[in-house]
Design a protein around this motif. Structure first.
Motif, PDB file in Angstrom:
ATOM      1  N   LEU A  17       0.824  -1.193   0.000  1.00 39.80           N
ATOM      2  CA  LEU A  17       0.000   0.000   0.000  1.00 39.80           C
ATOM      3  C   LEU A  17       0.870   1.259   0.000  1.00 39.80           C
ATOM      4  CD1 LEU A  17      -2.726  -0.925   2.652  1.00 39.80           C
ATOM      5  CD2 LEU A  17      -2.830  -1.180   0.167  1.00 39.80           C
ATOM      6  N   ILE A  18       0.294   2.343  -0.501  1.00 37.11           N
ATOM      7  CA  ILE A  18       0.932   3.659  -0.415  1.00 37.11           C
ATOM      8  C   ILE A  18       0.097   4.498   0.536  1.00 37.11           C
ATOM      9  CG2 ILE A  18       1.592   5.764  -1.640  1.00 37.11           C
ATOM     10  CD1 ILE A  18       1.910   4.044  -4.148  1.00 37.11           C
ATOM     11  N   LEU A  19       0.726   5.029   1.574  1.00 38.47           N
ATOM     12  CA  LEU A  19       0.062   5.855   2.568  1.00 38.47           C
ATOM     13  C   LEU A  19       0.508   7.300   2.376  1.00 38.47           C
ATOM     14  CD1 LEU A  19      -0.209   2.947   3.700  1.00 38.47           C
ATOM     15  CD2 LEU A  19       0.178   3.900   5.977  1.00 38.47           C
ATOM     16  N   GLY A  20      -0.430   8.146   2.002  1.00 31.12           N
ATOM     17  CA  GLY A  20      -0.132   9.562   1.835  1.00 31.12           C
ATOM     18  C   GLY A  20      -0.552  10.331   3.066  1.00 31.12           C
ATOM     19  N   TRP A  21       0.349  11.093   3.650  1.00 32.05           N
ATOM     20  CA  TRP A  21       0.097  11.825   4.889  1.00 32.05           C
ATOM     21  C   TRP A  21       0.231  13.322   4.660  1.00 32.05           C
ATOM     22  CZ3 TRP A  21      -0.749   8.984   9.483  1.00 32.05           C
ATOM     23  CH2 TRP A  21      -0.424   7.622   9.423  1.00 32.05           C
ATOM     24  N   ASP A  22      -0.679  14.068   5.232  1.00 31.78           N
ATOM     25  CA  ASP A  22      -0.570  15.528   5.320  1.00 31.78           C
ATOM     26  C   ASP A  22      -0.514  15.852   6.811  1.00 31.78           C
ATOM     27  OD1 ASP A  22      -0.646  18.261   5.022  1.00 31.78           O
ATOM     28  OD2 ASP A  22      -2.758  18.353   4.435  1.00 31.78           O
ATOM     29  N   VAL A  23       0.675  16.201   7.277  1.00 30.94           N
ATOM     30  CA  VAL A  23       0.894  16.427   8.702  1.00 30.94           C
ATOM     31  C   VAL A  23       0.871  17.920   8.966  1.00 30.94           C
ATOM     32  CG1 VAL A  23       2.400  15.976  10.671  1.00 30.94           C
ATOM     33  CG2 VAL A  23       2.301  14.338   8.776  1.00 30.94           C
ATOM     34  N   GLY A  24      -0.274  18.401   9.438  1.00 34.39           N
ATOM     35  CA  GLY A  24      -0.432  19.823   9.710  1.00 34.39           C
ATOM     36  C   GLY A  24      -0.188  20.151  11.167  1.00 34.39           C
ATOM     37  N   GLY A  25      -0.330  21.415  11.472  1.00 36.23           N
ATOM     38  CA  GLY A  25      -0.173  21.841  12.851  1.00 36.23           C
ATOM     39  C   GLY A  25      -1.412  21.618  13.676  1.00 36.23           C
ATOM     40  N   ALA A  26      -2.559  21.396  12.996  1.00 42.35           N
ATOM     41  CA  ALA A  26      -3.823  21.221  13.707  1.00 42.35           C
ATOM     42  C   ALA A  26      -4.537  19.924  13.370  1.00 42.35           C
ATOM     43  CB  ALA A  26      -4.758  22.395  13.403  1.00 42.35           C
ATOM     44  N   HIS A  27      -4.215  19.327  12.202  1.00 41.11           N
ATOM     45  CA  HIS A  27      -4.884  18.106  11.781  1.00 41.11           C
ATOM     46  C   HIS A  27      -3.878  17.153  11.147  1.00 41.11           C
ATOM     47  CE1 HIS A  27      -8.123  21.167  11.730  1.00 41.11           C
ATOM     48  NE2 HIS A  27      -8.859  20.175  12.216  1.00 41.11           N
ATOM     49  N   LEU A  28      -4.177  15.873  11.266  1.00 42.93           N
ATOM     50  CA  LEU A  28      -3.428  14.821  10.595  1.00 42.93           C
ATOM     51  C   LEU A  28      -4.367  14.166   9.602  1.00 42.93           C
ATOM     52  CD1 LEU A  28      -0.804  13.050  10.489  1.00 42.93           C
ATOM     53  CD2 LEU A  28      -1.966  11.513  12.094  1.00 42.93           C
ATOM     54  N   LYS A  29      -3.926  14.053   8.350  1.00 41.85           N
ATOM     55  CA  LYS A  29      -4.752  13.459   7.301  1.00 41.85           C
ATOM     56  C   LYS A  29      -3.971  12.343   6.626  1.00 41.85           C
ATOM     57  CE  LYS A  29      -6.679  18.069   6.669  1.00 41.85           C
ATOM     58  NZ  LYS A  29      -6.817  19.238   5.773  1.00 41.85           N
ATOM     59  N   ARG A  30      -4.695  11.258   6.297  1.00 43.69           N
ATOM     60  CA  ARG A  30      -4.021  10.127   5.660  1.00 43.69           C
ATOM     61  C   ARG A  30      -4.910   9.508   4.593  1.00 43.69           C
ATOM     62  NH1 ARG A  30      -3.502   4.707   8.829  1.00 43.69           N
ATOM     63  NH2 ARG A  30      -5.582   4.568   7.910  1.00 43.69           N
ATOM     64  N   ALA A  31      -4.312   9.248   3.444  1.00 48.08           N
ATOM     65  CA  ALA A  31      -4.981   8.535   2.364  1.00 48.08           C
ATOM     66  C   ALA A  31      -4.244   7.230   2.115  1.00 48.08           C
ATOM     67  CB  ALA A  31      -4.985   9.376   1.094  1.00 48.08           C
TER      68      ALA A  31
END
Length: 343
Positions: A8-22
């Protein structure tokens, strides 16, 4: 859902207020998208808690970040180095860090590309959309900020790259759908026949105004309210009325709703001015669509109408699966960085 495969490929957007993962399957199918509150400024343990809140999935991780901006670190370069190291420890030594115009780099090399890595999630979204839908203008309205980015001929067109340059060019506006303090929208708002100065206090946020107008999407407001109170229309009215020195009771819910409606117009005007500035630079077709992303994309749709342009939803473009389109639009940089890793 629990998915355990190294392919699998896990894409992460690591922000200062939220964590997002696809999560993408090896063939590029989008399997899941999730978001969790992550007040990173309070410590790396908040990152651990946010990761634990997501479903289990293993695979190769690729990351874009804005979390280096938090005051957990003294400057961006230190933040990129510290956050990249922390992510490699948690996600694996093969974690790739998105460095925007420089592409993907190993986590160990991220400090050498700090200027490219820092807050490059806008670039990831625009780059993925450019590959998928030709000319367009990304309008990504998140909880805190708005990105307005042109793309054409599979290329991202930008006048500024770092935050300072992007704020000057209109491509980054610190105005979002949930976390922006109402006092940042305007010096005054109309109330009972007068222009009333707003109190310079963190009494209410844009989540309150959009809750009162009925536009705030479910799941868009994951952090505590300004007063730590309830997230009801009445509680939002109480917080908003405080901004003009009033209280709910002597003032009505209808008056608070009217105040919220005008505050929304003020926010839209500011975004429209920024959009006009970005469009004035040219570089995209005159009929290029606005592509809306983020939890505040309901505002992007209105901007498209004001600008006389067609509107497309980034989630529809990025997801492939209509059932995941909405959450893919909410978490567009996470989906985008995963897709970029497959090209």
């Amino acid at each position: 859902m629990s998915t355990a495969t190294g392919n699998l490929i896990l894409g992460w957007d690591v922000g200062g207020a939220h964590l997002k993962r696809a999560v993408l399957a090896p063939d590029g199918t989008l399997l899941s998208v999730e978001m969790a509150a992550c007040p990173l400024w309070q410590g790396l343990d908040k990152l651990d808690a946010a990761m634990a809140a997501l479903s289990s999935a293993t695979g190769r991780s690729v990351v874009t970040m804005t979390g280096e901006l938090t005051d957990l670190w003294p400057d961006r370069a230190t933040g990129v180095a510290g956050l990249s190291r922390a992510l490699a420890e948690r996600l694996g030594a093969d974690t790739g860090i998105y460095a925007g115009r420089a592409g993907f780099v190993p986590a160990t090399d991220a400090p050498d590309y700090a200027a490219d890595v820092a807050s490059a999630n806008w670039h990831a979204t625009a780059a993925a959309l450019a590959r998928l839908c030709g000319d367009g203008v990304l309008v990504d309205i998140g909880s805190t900020t708005t990105d307005i980015i042109r793309f054409a001929g599979t290329q991202v067109c930008f006048a500024g790259y770092n935050d300072a340059e992007r704020m000057e060019s209109g491509e980054l506006v610190y105005s979002g759908a949930a976390r922006t303090p109402v006092m940042a929208l305007a010096p005054t708002l109309p109330f009972r026949g007068r222009q009333v100065p707003l109190m310079a206090e963190h009494f209410a946020t844009t989540a309150d105004i959009h809750r009162l107008t009925g536009d705030l999407p479910e799941g868009a407001d994951l952090h505590p309210a300004a007063d730590g109170g309830e997230k009801t229309r009445e509680a939002s009215a109480r917080r908003l009325l405080r901004m003009v020195g009033r209280d709910l009771g002597p003032c009505t819910l209808a008056e608070a709703e009217a105040l919220a409606a005008f505050a929304t117009e003020v926010q839209l005007h500011r975004l429209h001015v920024a959009l006009a500035q970005v469009l004035s630079a040219g570089g995209v077709a005159a009929d290029a669509s606005l592509v809306g992303a983020g939890v505040g994309r309901f505002l992007a749709q209105r901007l498209a109408a004001r600008a006389g342009r067609s509107y497309r939803d980034a989630g529809v473009v990025l997801a492939g699966d209509p059932a995941l389109a909405a959450v893919a639009a909410d978490c567009a940089p996470a989906v985008a960085v995963a897709r970029l890793a497959t090209y």
